[in-house]
Design a protein around this motif. Structure first.
Motif, PDB file in Angstrom:
ATOM      1  N   ARG A 133      37.448 -29.743 -70.055  1.00 49.98           N
ATOM      2  CA  ARG A 133      36.146 -29.063 -70.118  1.00 49.98           C
ATOM      3  C   ARG A 133      35.550 -29.146 -71.530  1.00 49.98           C
ATOM      4  NH1 ARG A 133      34.593 -26.003 -65.762  1.00 49.98           N
ATOM      5  NH2 ARG A 133      36.248 -25.424 -64.321  1.00 49.98           N
ATOM      6  N   PHE A 172      40.447 -34.616 -64.241  1.00 46.68           N
ATOM      7  CA  PHE A 172      41.652 -33.828 -64.486  1.00 46.68           C
ATOM      8  C   PHE A 172      42.794 -34.253 -63.555  1.00 46.68           C
ATOM      9  CE2 PHE A 172      44.168 -29.873 -63.789  1.00 46.68           C
ATOM     10  CZ  PHE A 172      44.756 -29.823 -65.041  1.00 46.68           C
ATOM     11  N   GLU A 173      42.493 -34.413 -62.272  1.00 47.22           N
ATOM     12  CA  GLU A 173      43.533 -34.818 -61.316  1.00 47.22           C
ATOM     13  C   GLU A 173      44.049 -36.225 -61.606  1.00 47.22           C
ATOM     14  OE1 GLU A 173      42.060 -34.141 -57.363  1.00 47.22           O
ATOM     15  OE2 GLU A 173      42.054 -31.966 -57.632  1.00 47.22           O
ATOM     16  N   SER A 189      49.631 -35.282 -70.350  1.00 48.34           N
ATOM     17  CA  SER A 189      49.783 -33.848 -70.553  1.00 48.34           C
ATOM     18  C   SER A 189      48.488 -33.294 -71.144  1.00 48.34           C
ATOM     19  CB  SER A 189      50.957 -33.581 -71.494  1.00 48.34           C
ATOM     20  OG  SER A 189      51.077 -32.198 -71.721  1.00 48.34           O
ATOM     21  N   ILE A 190      47.683 -32.666 -70.292  1.00 45.36           N
ATOM     22  CA  ILE A 190      46.383 -32.143 -70.703  1.00 45.36           C
ATOM     23  C   ILE A 190      46.041 -30.947 -69.828  1.00 45.36           C
ATOM     24  CG2 ILE A 190      44.994 -33.598 -69.185  1.00 45.36           C
ATOM     25  CD1 ILE A 190      43.133 -33.991 -71.704  1.00 45.36           C
ATOM     26  N   THR A 191      45.305 -30.012 -70.379  1.00 46.71           N
ATOM     27  CA  THR A 191      44.898 -28.845 -69.608  1.00 46.71           C
ATOM     28  C   THR A 191      43.465 -29.033 -69.107  1.00 46.71           C
ATOM     29  OG1 THR A 191      43.973 -27.642 -71.479  1.00 46.71           O
ATOM     30  CG2 THR A 191      46.342 -27.339 -71.037  1.00 46.71           C
ATOM     31  N   GLU A 192      43.127 -28.259 -68.106  1.00 47.43           N
ATOM     32  CA  GLU A 192      41.765 -28.282 -67.586  1.00 47.43           C
ATOM     33  C   GLU A 192      40.776 -27.863 -68.672  1.00 47.43           C
ATOM     34  OE1 GLU A 192      39.255 -25.813 -64.307  1.00 47.43           O
ATOM     35  OE2 GLU A 192      41.193 -26.597 -63.625  1.00 47.43           O
ATOM     36  N   GLY A 193      41.177 -26.907 -69.485  1.00 48.63           N
ATOM     37  CA  GLY A 193      40.328 -26.442 -70.579  1.00 48.63           C
ATOM     38  C   GLY A 193      40.037 -27.547 -71.595  1.00 48.63           C
ATOM     39  N   GLU A 194      41.023 -28.382 -71.862  1.00 54.57           N
ATOM     40  CA  GLU A 194      40.808 -29.492 -72.791  1.00 54.57           C
ATOM     41  C   GLU A 194      39.813 -30.504 -72.229  1.00 54.57           C
ATOM     42  OE1 GLU A 194      45.008 -29.811 -75.208  1.00 54.57           O
ATOM     43  OE2 GLU A 194      45.000 -30.448 -73.100  1.00 54.57           O
ATOM     44  N   LYS A 254      46.328 -35.953 -64.702  1.00 48.98           N
ATOM     45  CA  LYS A 254      47.619 -35.343 -64.341  1.00 48.98           C
ATOM     46  C   LYS A 254      48.456 -36.323 -63.510  1.00 48.98           C
ATOM     47  CE  LYS A 254      48.625 -31.591 -65.303  1.00 48.98           C
ATOM     48  NZ  LYS A 254      49.357 -31.156 -66.505  1.00 48.98           N
ATOM     49  N   ARG A 294      37.144 -32.198 -61.642  1.00 50.29           N
ATOM     50  CA  ARG A 294      38.267 -32.314 -60.701  1.00 50.29           C
ATOM     51  C   ARG A 294      38.816 -33.741 -60.681  1.00 50.29           C
ATOM     52  NH1 ARG A 294      35.834 -31.252 -56.052  1.00 50.29           N
ATOM     53  NH2 ARG A 294      35.691 -33.440 -55.543  1.00 50.29           N
TER      54      ARG A 294
END
Length: 105
Positions: free
Chosen positions: A87, A71-72, A80-85, A75, A68
């Protein structure tokens, strides 16, 4: 002391060692994750951010607090990144950290 008692003590020592190594591996993973994220965000004080990521692991059990935070922050910095990336990077760094701890580095 019986053979059973000796075996039990051996298992207890191995369990304690395994737990210690896993703790160290998670701490190393979190530091490396913080360094990676700081690089993506272009932060000048990489080590300070890495320490903040390590500290975030003590908020909740498991990895969700670390995920969290990183990722936060990414962002919020416009990365530009996803939570999956994130992880996937966490899993990759954990595997490296476990290997490093196991080899004694």
């Amino acid at each position: 002391m019986t053979t059973f008692d000796e075996r039990e003590q051996g298992f207890e020592k191995k369990f304690a060692l395994d737990q210690e190594q896993e703790f160290k591996a998670h701490a190393r993973r979190n530091k490396a994750l913080g360094q990676w994220a700081a690089g993506l965000m272009g932060l000048s004080n990489v080590e300070e951010y890495a320490k903040a990521v390590v500290k975030s692991d003590f908020e909740l059990p498991g990895d969700e607090d670390v995920l969290r935070k990183v990722f936060e922050d990414l962002k919020g910095a416009g990365v530009s990144i996803t939570e999956g990336e994130v992880r996937m990077k966490m899993a990759e760094l954990l595997a490296q950290a476990r290997e490093s701890v196991k080899s004694g580095n």
